[in-house]
Scaffold this motif. Structure first.
Motif, short mmCIF file in Angstrom:
data_model
loop_
_atom_site.label_atom_id
_atom_site.label_comp_id
_atom_site.label_asym_id
_atom_site.label_seq_id
_atom_site.Cartn_x
_atom_site.Cartn_y
_atom_site.Cartn_z
N LEU A 57 -14.65 8.16 -9.07
CA LEU A 57 -15.80 7.26 -9.21
C LEU A 57 -15.60 6.23 -10.31
N SER A 58 -14.85 6.58 -11.35
CA SER A 58 -14.62 5.64 -12.45
C SER A 58 -13.57 4.59 -12.11
N GLY A 59 -12.85 4.79 -11.00
CA GLY A 59 -11.79 3.86 -10.62
C GLY A 59 -10.44 4.19 -11.26
N SER A 60 -10.37 5.30 -11.99
CA SER A 60 -9.11 5.65 -12.68
C SER A 60 -7.99 5.96 -11.70
N ILE A 61 -8.30 6.71 -10.63
CA ILE A 61 -7.28 7.02 -9.61
C ILE A 61 -6.79 5.72 -8.98
N GLU A 62 -7.73 4.86 -8.64
CA GLU A 62 -7.41 3.58 -8.00
C GLU A 62 -6.52 2.73 -8.89
N ASP A 63 -6.84 2.65 -10.17
CA ASP A 63 -6.07 1.82 -11.11
C ASP A 63 -4.67 2.38 -11.33
N THR A 64 -4.57 3.71 -11.40
CA THR A 64 -3.28 4.33 -11.70
C THR A 64 -2.28 4.13 -10.58
N PHE A 65 -2.75 4.18 -9.34
CA PHE A 65 -1.84 4.09 -8.20
C PHE A 65 -1.96 2.74 -7.47
N LYS A 66 -2.39 1.72 -8.21
CA LYS A 66 -2.59 0.40 -7.60
C LYS A 66 -1.27 -0.14 -7.07
N ASN A 67 -1.32 -0.69 -5.85
CA ASN A 67 -0.12 -1.21 -5.20
C ASN A 67 -0.53 -2.24 -4.15
N LYS A 68 0.29 -3.27 -3.98
CA LYS A 68 -0.02 -4.31 -2.99
C LYS A 68 0.06 -3.79 -1.56
N SER A 69 0.85 -2.74 -1.35
CA SER A 69 1.08 -2.24 0.01
C SER A 69 -0.02 -1.31 0.51
N PHE A 70 -0.82 -0.76 -0.42
CA PHE A 70 -1.88 0.15 0.00
C PHE A 70 -3.01 0.11 -1.02
N SER A 71 -4.13 0.67 -0.62
CA SER A 71 -5.29 0.75 -1.51
C SER A 71 -5.89 2.14 -1.42
N PHE A 72 -6.63 2.51 -2.44
CA PHE A 72 -7.27 3.82 -2.48
C PHE A 72 -8.73 3.68 -2.08
N ASP A 73 -9.14 4.45 -1.11
CA ASP A 73 -10.51 4.41 -0.60
C ASP A 73 -11.34 5.46 -1.34
N ARG A 74 -12.26 5.02 -2.17
CA ARG A 74 -13.08 5.95 -2.96
C ARG A 74 -13.98 6.80 -2.06
N LYS A 75 -14.35 6.29 -0.90
CA LYS A 75 -15.26 7.03 -0.02
C LYS A 75 -14.59 8.26 0.59
N THR A 76 -13.31 8.13 0.95
CA THR A 76 -12.63 9.22 1.64
C THR A 76 -11.61 9.94 0.76
N GLY A 77 -11.21 9.32 -0.37
CA GLY A 77 -10.17 9.91 -1.21
C GLY A 77 -8.78 9.77 -0.62
N ASN A 78 -8.62 8.84 0.32
CA ASN A 78 -7.33 8.62 0.98
C ASN A 78 -6.74 7.27 0.60
N PHE A 79 -5.42 7.17 0.74
CA PHE A 79 -4.75 5.89 0.59
C PHE A 79 -4.73 5.19 1.95
N ILE A 80 -4.97 3.89 1.93
CA ILE A 80 -5.00 3.10 3.16
C ILE A 80 -3.95 2.00 3.06
N MET A 81 -3.08 1.95 4.05
CA MET A 81 -2.06 0.92 4.07
C MET A 81 -2.68 -0.44 4.32
N ASN A 82 -2.16 -1.45 3.65
CA ASN A 82 -2.66 -2.81 3.83
C ASN A 82 -1.80 -3.53 4.86
N TYR A 83 -2.45 -4.01 5.91
CA TYR A 83 -1.74 -4.71 6.98
C TYR A 83 -2.18 -6.16 7.03
N GLN A 84 -1.33 -6.99 7.66
CA GLN A 84 -1.69 -8.39 7.84
C GLN A 84 -2.93 -8.46 8.74
#
Length: 339
Positions: free
Chosen positions: A240-267
């Motif tokens: 909820l604080s965004g710490s997980i999201e910030d730690t694993f930040k990457n252009k290729s994927f994002s962290f979904d706080r609602k599901t707790g899963n990583f989501i690949m970023n596509y064109q």
């Protein structure tokens, strides 16, 4: 309550970790750490490669000298004790696969009793009882006489956990305990460790890359970053604080706080309206996102997809025409006709 009862099994006092340099200043990764792991608690250490997880684990276990500060287990400073005394305070399960095919499960678990046996290594009735108890805890008592090379990778890992239990230490440390395992065994090992922490009242600290499982199993997460930072909290607080999201930040994927899963970023392609919810809607949206479509609940100029949940079918509505699809695979193929 006994004077020997410690709620905080593991404590670090002003601990600084890193590497001593022969010349110049020491390389410090993290400094002034005052960490605790409590009785009955499962703590997961997470972080990207290169953040210092292994260094922290080795330092806490007394395998590597701290730059400053100290580690205490039940109030006892680890670095001030000999190997025999340390072996009664903490047990370690390493990542490496066990390569001793000619030893039985019982023999391997019995090695956990070494700190308590005489120089002859003879097992007492208490030792035998502890070995049986440890194997029962991990569900392997019926395999006691089997050779280790007759077991699956998941069963071998449970043997090593049983060995740590037989060692009967207040603190158990594990380095990547789910490495080399398939998904069902990864889930089972994490579930087992959580249950053991609660049922045996031991403190369990493990390092892992299994973010999704750690979010479900851990009482507390230690989250390391490459910026010489360590955040501590309940899994949900760090999400909820965004710490997980910030730690694993990457252009290729994002962290979904609602599901707790990583989501690949596509064109991104066209926007598609999705009409329908529930499980069918979730998996449909995931498939569309994987193909690069922008999924919305609002009407679009492109087309809309309607979920017919009672028949498990999909309808593509475009320019007054309706195309029926029997599966998500058919749906994705059908959308190609509108490109």
């Amino acid at each position: 309550m006994s004077q020997n009862y410690f709620k905080d099994i593991l404590e670090t006092d002003g601990l600084s970790i890193g590497y001593k340099q022969r010349r110049g200043e020491d390389l410090c990764l993290l400094s002034d750490l005052n960490l605790t792991v409590r009785r009955g608690e499962l703590v997961c250490l997470l972080g990207p490669n290169g953040s210092g997880k292994s260094t922290l684990m080795r330092t806490i276990a007394g395998l590597q000298a701290p730059l400053k500060g100290r580690t205490l287990v039940e109030g006892v400073p680890i670095r001030e004790r000999n190997f025999g005394e340390i072996a009664r305070l903490l047990s370690i399960v390493l990542t490496e696969r066990l390569q001793v095919g000619n030893l039985s499960v019982y023999h391997i678990v019995s090695l956990g009793r070494h700190p308590y046996t005489s120089w002859m290594g003879r097992l007492s009735d208490k030792d035998e009882s502890m070995i049986k108890w440890a194997l029962e805890q991990v569900g392997l008592w019926k395999y006691a006489n089997k050779f280790i090379n007759q077991l699956s990778d998941g069963e071998r890992q449970r043997v090593m956990i049983a060995k740590a239990l037989a060692q009967d230490t207040p603190l158990i440390m594990l380095d990547e305990p789910t490495a080399h395992l398939d998904l069902p065994n990864r889930v089972e090992i994490m579930r087992l460790l959580r249950n053991l922490a609660k049922e045996t009242d031991k403190a369990i600290l493990l390092s892992t890359h299994e973010l999704d499982l750690a979010l479900q199993a851990a009482d507390i997460i230690w989250l390391m970053s490459k910026n010489n930072d360590l955040k501590i909290g309940a899994p949900e607080d760090l999400v909820l604080s965004g710490s997980i999201e910030d730690t694993f930040k990457n252009k290729s994927f994002s962290f979904d706080r609602k599901t707790g899963n990583f989501i690949m970023n596509y064109q991104k392609k066209q926007k598609i309206q999705l009409v329908g919810n529930d499980v069918m809607g979730f998996w449909t949206q995931r498939a569309l996102s994987r193909e690069g479509y922008q999924v919305t609940r609002e009407k679009t100029d492109y087309c809309s997809i309607h979920l017919i949940e009672d028949r498990m079918e999909w309808e593509i509505h475009s320019n007054g025409e309706v195309t029926n699809c029997k599966s998500i695979q058919d749906l994705l193929l059908g959308l190609n006709t509108y490109l």
